[in-house]
Every structure is written in C-alpha cells, then in structure tokens.
Design a protein around this motif. Sequence first.
Motif, mmCIF file in Angstrom:
data_model
loop_
_atom_site.group_PDB
_atom_site.id
_atom_site.type_symbol
_atom_site.label_atom_id
_atom_site.label_comp_id
_atom_site.label_asym_id
_atom_site.label_seq_id
_atom_site.Cartn_x
_atom_site.Cartn_y
_atom_site.Cartn_z
ATOM 1 N N VAL A 163 -12.545 -38.090 -10.356
ATOM 2 C CA VAL A 163 -12.360 -39.539 -10.537
ATOM 3 C C VAL A 163 -11.766 -39.793 -11.904
ATOM 4 N N GLU A 164 -10.900 -40.775 -11.966
ATOM 5 C CA GLU A 164 -10.379 -41.192 -13.273
ATOM 6 C C GLU A 164 -10.099 -42.680 -13.228
ATOM 7 N N THR A 165 -10.119 -43.289 -14.396
ATOM 8 C CA THR A 165 -9.841 -44.713 -14.494
ATOM 9 C C THR A 165 -8.354 -44.886 -14.764
ATOM 10 N N LEU A 166 -7.722 -45.874 -14.136
ATOM 11 C CA LEU A 166 -6.302 -46.090 -14.384
ATOM 12 C C LEU A 166 -5.951 -47.571 -14.265
ATOM 13 N N ASP A 167 -4.754 -47.877 -14.642
ATOM 14 C CA ASP A 167 -4.285 -49.253 -14.555
ATOM 15 C C ASP A 167 -3.923 -49.559 -13.107
ATOM 16 N N ARG A 168 -4.404 -50.704 -12.635
ATOM 17 C CA ARG A 168 -4.193 -50.996 -11.220
ATOM 18 C C ARG A 168 -4.025 -52.515 -11.061
ATOM 19 N N PRO A 169 -2.772 -52.974 -10.973
ATOM 20 C CA PRO A 169 -2.542 -54.416 -10.887
ATOM 21 C C PRO A 169 -3.136 -55.041 -9.623
ATOM 22 N N LYS A 170 -3.064 -54.340 -8.500
ATOM 23 C CA LYS A 170 -3.530 -54.927 -7.237
ATOM 24 C C LYS A 170 -5.007 -54.644 -7.016
ATOM 25 N N ARG A 171 -5.717 -55.612 -6.523
ATOM 26 C CA ARG A 171 -7.114 -55.359 -6.138
ATOM 27 C C ARG A 171 -7.129 -54.675 -4.772
ATOM 28 N N GLY A 172 -8.265 -54.171 -4.400
ATOM 29 C CA GLY A 172 -8.403 -53.562 -3.077
ATOM 30 C C GLY A 172 -8.203 -52.061 -3.135
ATOM 31 N N THR A 173 -8.089 -51.465 -1.948
ATOM 32 C CA THR A 173 -8.165 -50.007 -1.844
ATOM 33 C C THR A 173 -6.998 -49.436 -1.047
ATOM 34 N N ARG A 174 -6.412 -48.392 -1.587
ATOM 35 C CA ARG A 174 -5.425 -47.647 -0.808
ATOM 36 C C ARG A 174 -5.947 -46.233 -0.606
ATOM 37 N N VAL A 175 -6.040 -45.846 0.656
ATOM 38 C CA VAL A 175 -6.469 -44.480 0.958
ATOM 39 C C VAL A 175 -5.232 -43.731 1.434
ATOM 40 N N THR A 176 -4.856 -42.679 0.728
ATOM 41 C CA THR A 176 -3.668 -41.924 1.122
ATOM 42 C C THR A 176 -4.084 -40.537 1.608
ATOM 43 N N LEU A 177 -3.634 -40.233 2.812
ATOM 44 C CA LEU A 177 -3.982 -38.935 3.398
ATOM 45 C C LEU A 177 -2.796 -37.990 3.292
ATOM 46 N N HIS A 178 -3.003 -36.841 2.701
ATOM 47 C CA HIS A 178 -1.973 -35.797 2.707
ATOM 48 C C HIS A 178 -2.256 -34.934 3.925
ATOM 49 N N MET A 179 -1.396 -35.128 4.919
ATOM 50 C CA MET A 179 -1.723 -34.597 6.239
ATOM 51 C C MET A 179 -1.617 -33.076 6.295
ATOM 52 N N ARG A 180 -2.531 -32.479 7.049
ATOM 53 C CA ARG A 180 -2.439 -31.043 7.313
ATOM 54 C C ARG A 180 -1.211 -30.803 8.192
ATOM 55 N N ASP A 181 -0.653 -29.610 8.143
ATOM 56 C CA ASP A 181 0.512 -29.319 8.977
ATOM 57 C C ASP A 181 0.201 -29.529 10.453
ATOM 58 N N GLU A 182 -0.992 -29.126 10.852
ATOM 59 C CA GLU A 182 -1.350 -29.252 12.281
ATOM 60 C C GLU A 182 -1.514 -30.700 12.699
ATOM 61 N N ALA A 183 -1.557 -31.625 11.731
ATOM 62 C CA ALA A 183 -1.753 -33.019 12.094
ATOM 63 C C ALA A 183 -0.481 -33.828 11.866
ATOM 64 N N ALA A 184 0.644 -33.118 11.797
ATOM 65 C CA ALA A 184 1.910 -33.791 11.509
ATOM 66 C C ALA A 184 2.311 -34.770 12.617
ATOM 67 N N GLU A 185 1.775 -34.571 13.817
ATOM 68 C CA GLU A 185 2.124 -35.461 14.934
ATOM 69 C C GLU A 185 1.788 -36.931 14.657
ATOM 70 N N PHE A 186 0.873 -37.160 13.726
ATOM 71 C CA PHE A 186 0.503 -38.551 13.433
ATOM 72 C C PHE A 186 1.516 -39.253 12.529
ATOM 73 N N LEU A 187 2.471 -38.492 12.011
ATOM 74 C CA LEU A 187 3.498 -39.090 11.148
ATOM 75 C C LEU A 187 4.572 -39.703 12.036
ATOM 76 N N ASP A 188 4.163 -40.696 12.786
ATOM 77 C CA ASP A 188 5.048 -41.242 13.791
ATOM 78 C C ASP A 188 4.646 -42.690 14.042
ATOM 79 N N GLY A 189 5.597 -43.592 13.858
ATOM 80 C CA GLY A 189 5.301 -45.028 13.945
ATOM 81 C C GLY A 189 4.734 -45.429 15.289
ATOM 82 N N TYR A 190 5.337 -44.883 16.346
ATOM 83 C CA TYR A 190 4.892 -45.261 17.679
ATOM 84 C C TYR A 190 3.447 -44.812 17.904
ATOM 85 N N ARG A 191 3.188 -43.573 17.513
ATOM 86 C CA ARG A 191 1.839 -43.013 17.669
ATOM 87 C C ARG A 191 0.807 -43.839 16.898
ATOM 88 N N LEU A 192 1.125 -44.146 15.655
ATOM 89 C CA LEU A 192 0.169 -44.897 14.836
ATOM 90 C C LEU A 192 -0.088 -46.284 15.427
#
Length: 634
Positions: free
Chosen positions: A167-196
Amino acid sequence: MSADTKKETMGFQAEIQQLLDLMIHSLYSNREIFLRELISNASDAADKLRFEALGDQKLFEDEPELKIQVEYNKDQKTISVYDNGIGMSREEVVSHLGTIAKSGTREFFKSLTGDQARDSRLIGQFGVGFYSAFIVADRVEVVTRRAGLPRGEGVRWISEGKNEYTVETLDRPKRGTRVTLHMRDEAAEFLDGYRLRSIIRKYSDHISIPIVMPAEGKDSKGEDVVNSATALWTRPKKDIKDEEYQEFYKHVGHDFEPPLTWTHNKVEGKTEYTSLLFIPARAPFDLWDRERRHGVKLYVRKVFIMDDAEQLIPAYLRFVRGIVDSDDLPLNISREILQHNKTIESIRSGCTRKVLDLLKSMADEDPEKYAGFWSQFGRVLKEGVVEDSERKEDLARLLRFASTHEETEKQQVSLTAYKERMKEGQKAIYYVTAENYKTARHSPHLEIFRKKGIEVLLLTDSIDEWLTTHLTEFDGQPLQSVAKGELDLDGVKSPENEETDKQARKKAGKEYKDLLKSIEGALKDKVKEVRTTDRLTESPACLVAGDHDMGRHLQQILKAAGQNITEVKPVLEINIEHPLLRRMLDEQKDEARIGDWANILFDSALLCEGGQLEDPSGFVRRMNAMFIEMSGAG
Ligand code: ADP
Ligand code: MG
C-alpha cells in the motif's frame, strides 16, 4: 512525508492466503463471476456515498452522477472497474482488503475439508467477493480515495494474490475506487467488449446505477449504458425473471449461490413500502454470531439508508436477506429513530407476516424443500416461539421434530402430523428432551410408549428446553414431557393385557414397600422420592422430574451457561418387574448391599439420560462388586 504515506509491504491474514488458493482453484469453472463481484462492491460503494452525502452534500464534490465504468485494454491485458462511490482511506484499504473482519473466520477455515467442490460452496456463502479477482488476474491494483478526504490522500494497493500486498499513499484527484485486473494469459478471453457486456447483462442488470462501457464500433464516441439501471424491486413482479431475482439476491445477500425462495411485495395503504425478501439456501457460517451484518437493507425512496436494519425483521428471522424501500420515512432516519417508529413497526410486522406466509406455503406445497430450509434455519426459527408470543401459534405449525415413529433423525414431523396420528384416548403430545438423538431415542422413559405404540417427539436442540416452557399446548393438546410428573396413559389401549399388568404391579408394590424405603434412605441426598413406575418395561429405573420442576437437561444447560440455579431433586422410579429389583427384594436385609445397589440404580438412570456422574469411580467400584457377587465369585 509521514511514515504511513510510504510504500509498505504487508502480509495477508493467514486465512486470506488459504481463501485465495481455494478461490483460484475451485471457482475456476465459473470464472466470469469476478466481474459480478467487483460491480457489486462498486454498487455498494455508490449506495454508501449517496447515504453519507445526505448529511454532507460536499461529498459529491463536482460529480453528483453516480456510475460504474468497465473498461478493458487488449494490449495491456487489463480490465478495470471504476466507481465514483465512497472510496476507501488507507486504513480502510488495509482492513477491508487485507483481513476478513468476521468473527468465526478461523473456525470456518478449520471446517474446510479439502474437498474442493464442497469447499467452494462454503466459500460462496462466506461472501468474500473481492478476492474472486484473483481467479482471472495475477495482479490486482486498487487505486482509491475516500470521498471527503483531500486529493493527496489517495491510496494504491497492489497484490499478486500470494502472501502479501503493498500500500502507498498517492495523489488522487477523483474520489472512488478503480480496480484494475492484470489478466492471466488463460483468462484473455475476457478482453472482449461483447463478452464483458453480456456478462454484465447476465449478472448485473439489476444494479440500480448505470454501468457504462466505452462505445465500440466504427464511429465509437462516448459510452453506452449496459444495464437497465433501475432498482429491480421497483419493477412490476410479472416483468422480473427468476434469474434476475437470483442475481439480485447474490448481490444483496453477498452469496454465491441462488436463494431458496423469495417474496416480493408492494404494500399500499397507510404505510407504503416495497419489500423483496429472500431465504438463503444455506445458513451462513456466522449465523450464530449476533454481531454479524448483511441482513435486510433499508432504502428510502430508492436511496440506500442502512445495512442490516435489525428493526425491520425480528431476530428469529435474521437469516432473511433483501431490501425494504419505504416512501414514508425521512431520509435522515437514524438507527435510534428506527427503534421507536410506528412506520417501522408496521413494516416489521408486514415483513414478518410475509416471511411466515412464504414458509407456510413452502411447507404445504413442497415439504422436501421445506425440510431443506428447516435443516438450515429451524433452530433459529424456534427462537420465535419464545420471543414472539403473538405469532406463537403460526410458528408452532412451522416446527419440525424427530420422532419415535420415524426411522431416522432426518425425517421430521410437524405437530399437526403428530396430532393426526395420536392414539385413541391419548391425552397429550409427548416429547423427550436430551442432548442428542441417540440418547433421546434410547431413553428408558420411552419404554411404555413403545409398548403402547404412542409417538414421542425427540427434542435435542438446547433451545427445545425453552421452546417447551413457552409452547405448553398446540391446537388444544397439551405438550408433555415423558420425564415429568405422573403419566396418565390409561386411556390408551395397549396390545397386551395392560390392565391386569397394572393391577398385578399394584399388588406386588406392597411387597416392595420396605425395599423402596431402604432405597430412598440410601439416596436421600439425591432424590426426592422413590416410587414404582408405570413407564418402564425393560430398564430397572429412571429419573423423573416433578410436574412443575425444571427438567434435568435444562438444569444442566443453565449450569453450563454459568447460571446459579437451585437444584431440584428428581424422583427415582423403579421397575419392580426387573430381575435386579427381585434380587434386591431377596437381599433386603443386607443394608450395605442395598445401599450400593440403590446407588447403582440411580447412577445408571442418570447415565441413560446423558447425565454426568458425581462420583464415577464410586459407580465403577460398586458395579464391579456387583458383577463379582452375581457371578458367584464373591
Ligand atoms: P463484501 O462485499 O461481502 O463485504 P468483498 O470481499 O466483496 O466482501 O469486499 C470487502 C470489502 O472491501 C467491502 O466490504 C468494502 O468495505 C471494501 N470494498 C471493496 N470494493 C470496494 C469499492 N469499490 N469501494 C469501496 N469499498 C470497497
Ligand atoms: Mg462484495
């Protein structure tokens, strides 16, 4: 820079590590639920912001429109879920994403068997959705700022789902939460607009705020709203599909499994409100933890007000999940006000009624399903008989008990069914209480009932002792313990020559008068009285409580709970047809021996009830002496 703005590496609570491993391995076949869980959290965060902003409009900053954004980047292999909800402070990040703050967590993990199919179901009801991100991602990054905190107090949390996170503290203009997933290779199928989009529609359509994705296609500009973005419960019942109810339940109930059943009602009239209440399929592991959260949520005009509004539903229905949305309450209502509010009282009574009606129709229409419900929540529902005298009768109809007339512990009967098969001349509904099924089933007190073919209910929950002090009759029939008072079974005919038996016993009883006196003398510290019995056909003796005395089992429970109770001595009833008693009659001149044997009678009767001996080694010594004598070696 102060110490806690630095980057820190911290270890997960031990259980989280285990949880992560289990999640990754066992929920693999249903990986797409990661998105449902992240959106569910984003929606909760939006609800919380809207609620806190009721008291402080500034929390909206310059963004009053609440929404959830889902984005993906094929090149970087990331999917992100962003919400402009309440966000988290550094402290909250550490406690919410690094520990499981639920009591009973350790016990829960001990109960895991290693059988992944079974354990994954347990994980589901444990409700730890955030970690499902690691099913598809090998690195999860959370950037957040709590609404109201200065922009310099943003937080970044990163973990690879191994033993630790940073954990670290940083400058963050926007309130709220962004969760970013770095997808496993086997889960690359989810990188698709239609699927999502189709996953969002499938699981998250009911989320009441917009879930948006960047527009795709040739002239892609702006964003599309992917879900219906209306509160599910405000829609007409006939337009809502079962699957929609089920997905909504998983969100409000923090459950991974569909509910057993639900009831959705719009109430009009003096108090107007909508309730959508679910019965889970499985009891949560912390059902007995009175502090736990996630009950019925209160909304006022579609604005979330609070979780687990315990005033909306009685404690004995605490397994119910769902929402109540009222038009008649002020938005600034507090927990304190809830406690003495007429509208709330009327809603509570309406919700209770609806749930009991739902259970009743389930019991009538689908007994097997009801048996499933009962096995999960029956013990909680029993509390209602004690707590809710107004609905005692209705609740009594919902009770189920094991019985001498059923083969197994699992086959349980209702009081109504018991009543229907009562014997001619039978004057009460009989029950025995004991610590467990085996002890109850083999209780000597049942002997005469077995002989006469009279059904006895086998009550083995500790709450049953209280239940029976409050439920003293059902539908005109008294409930009576087989171990209390004098039995009156004369009206019930037995297959054999019961009448003559009884007379013979009476006559023989006279012969035993002196012996009874000696036994009573030997046990005078332990028993109130010694008398001949009508209850036994096989055992030599049993213990009986007075009509109005507290049963031994209840005394034991209260003692274990640390209560100071004055002990009531039981009555010892003896079966003079038993060979041991005949032998005692022959030996009655030998006072010492009679004293020993009287103690053996008492102690074995106590053991049969699952009681604890005061002097076990004394018992064993006397038994051994008796064996030796009986075998003629002494
Ligand atoms: P649950 O939702 O059942 O509480 P989760 O594992 O899904 O369990 O989430 C754990 C906790 O993390 C939440 O209770 C919440 O306090 C916090 N949290 C997760 N996601 C967010 C979010 N997007 N915004 C704010 N808090 C969040
Ligand atoms: Mg969640």
